[in-house]
Design an enzyme around this catalytic site. Structure first.
Site, PDB file in Angstrom:
ATOM      1  N   GLU A 305       0.813  -1.227   0.000  1.00  0.00           N
ATOM      2  CA  GLU A 305       0.000   0.000   0.000  1.00  0.00           C
ATOM      3  C   GLU A 305       0.841   1.268   0.000  1.00  0.00           C
ATOM      4  O   GLU A 305       0.308   2.356   0.204  1.00  0.00           O
ATOM      5  CB  GLU A 305      -0.924   0.078   1.224  1.00  0.00           C
ATOM      6  CG  GLU A 305      -1.897  -1.039   1.398  1.00  0.00           C
ATOM      7  CD  GLU A 305      -2.773  -0.865   2.640  1.00  0.00           C
ATOM      8  OE1 GLU A 305      -2.681   0.197   3.314  1.00  0.00           O
ATOM      9  OE2 GLU A 305      -3.535  -1.786   2.946  1.00  0.00           O
ATOM     10  N   GLY A 306       2.154   1.173  -0.171  1.00  0.00           N
ATOM     11  CA  GLY A 306       2.985   2.359  -0.064  1.00  0.00           C
ATOM     12  C   GLY A 306       3.239   2.775   1.362  1.00  0.00           C
ATOM     13  O   GLY A 306       3.719   3.880   1.617  1.00  0.00           O
TER      14      GLY A 306
END
Length: 338
Positions: A305-306
């Site tokens: 998800e970063g």
């Protein structure tokens, strides 16, 4: 208008990489040398400030406009049972992003980053790469351009991340084709596979590699055959950011794997990139070494998800604050240099 109108346009962009501003680097180093501290005493923070100065083209870099871009895609090879979760989870998590309920919502907010989430044809997974290319040329170009579109000239920093059930499989396949070794060297548990599941994943990857063994060893072909829409989008974003001289923070194994095929063809592609963290996923340490990237953090994260990249922004902001706000010896009236 598409940035990458054809595979040839993508290859041309990869062959014409911009360089940092040498004057800004020299000015930032000169400033570091006269700040009220022993030279080198802030360690990696000093290096980050100089790095950012070079790519932003100014002595005192800043993050006025930062963006976290998350790309989501689904994969046809998921039918082989390479993930602990069904592909429906991808869309469910995208909905969670939109509702503000995911880790990246909280972490991007804490980092002061604008969050963009781009879902790429979730109802139309890529083709099963054990049977043929994951994407057609047109599909791969569309994904590359979707990544490029989130990179706007006003950005001071871009962080990247992904969501896609099974995409550690695609990432491991890209790394194996790009840097060698066996699938077992790169395949890991992802979101929670047991040892038997990891072995099955490695077998699926080996099958895909054999299927595409005769394909041209070019970045575009490797991405379209073994990657996914979200992975190609991250590659497109990295390459577009390079053209605009925007520094990029890469997240974990999958995000770094997106640039692996590009790095084989153009090793300097990661010169404008920082590795946000070293994830707990098998292969990430090896991948970072092959890319020549030293991660800012190592927190045993493996969410995707970063998330790791967003956390690293806090370190980058600290580096820039010290660089810009500290007094020089002259300003502080300190006669003796430390």
């Amino acid at each position: 208008m598409s940035v990458f109108a054809s595979p040839a346009a993508f290859a041309a962009a990869l062959a014409d990489l911009s360089a940092p501003d040498a004057g800004a680097i020299a000015a930032a180093r000169a400033r570091q040398a006269v700040l009220t501290k022993p030279r080198g005493s802030l360690g990696r923070l000093e290096e980050i400030a100089v790095f950012m100065a070079g790519w932003q083209g100014r002595e005192r870099p800043a993050i006025g406009q930062g963006r976290t871009a998350i790309f989501a895609g689904n994969h046809g090879f998921a039918v082989h049972g390479v993930s602990a979760f069904p592909v429906s989870v991808t869309a469910a998590m995208v909905a969670n992003f939109a509702a503000g309920g995911a880790a990246i919502n909280a972490l991007a907010g804490a980092a002061g980053m604008d969050l963009r989430v781009v879902a790429l044809d979730l109802d139309r997974p890529t083709a099963d790469f054990t049977a043929g290319p994951a994407m057609s040329e047109a599909e791969c170009l569309a994904a590359l351009n979707a990544g490029a579109e989130v990179v706007t000239p006003d950005l001071d920093l871009l962080t990247l991340g992904e969501m896609g059930i099974g995409n550690t499989t695609a990432a491991a396949a890209l790394c194996t084709r790009s840097f060698g070794g066996s699938a077992a060297d790169w395949a890991g548990p992802g979101t929670g596979l047991d040892a038997r599941g990891v072995a099955r994943k490695a077998m699926v990857i080996e099958s895909a590699l054999a299927r595409h063994a005769d394909a041209p060893n070019q970045a575009f072909e490797t991405l379209r055959r073994l990657g996914g829409r979200e992975i190609a989008a991250m590659a497109g974003a990295v390459l577009r950011a390079r053209a605009l001289r925007i520094p990029v923070v890469l997240d974990g194994f999958i995000t770094c794997a997106a640039v692996a095929p590009l790095a084989v063809q153009a090793p300097g592609i990661v010169d404008h990139c920082l590795a946000g963290h070293c994830s707990a996923e098998t292969g990430h340490v090896r991948l970072l070494a092959r890319l020549g990237l030293d991660p800012l953090l190592s927190l045993n994260m493996r969410l995707g998800e970063g998330s790791g990249g967003a956390v690293a922004v806090g370190v980058i902001r600290a580096a820039l604050a010290a660089h810009a706000q500290m007094a020089t010896f002259d300003e502080a009236g300190v006669a003796a240099r430390l």
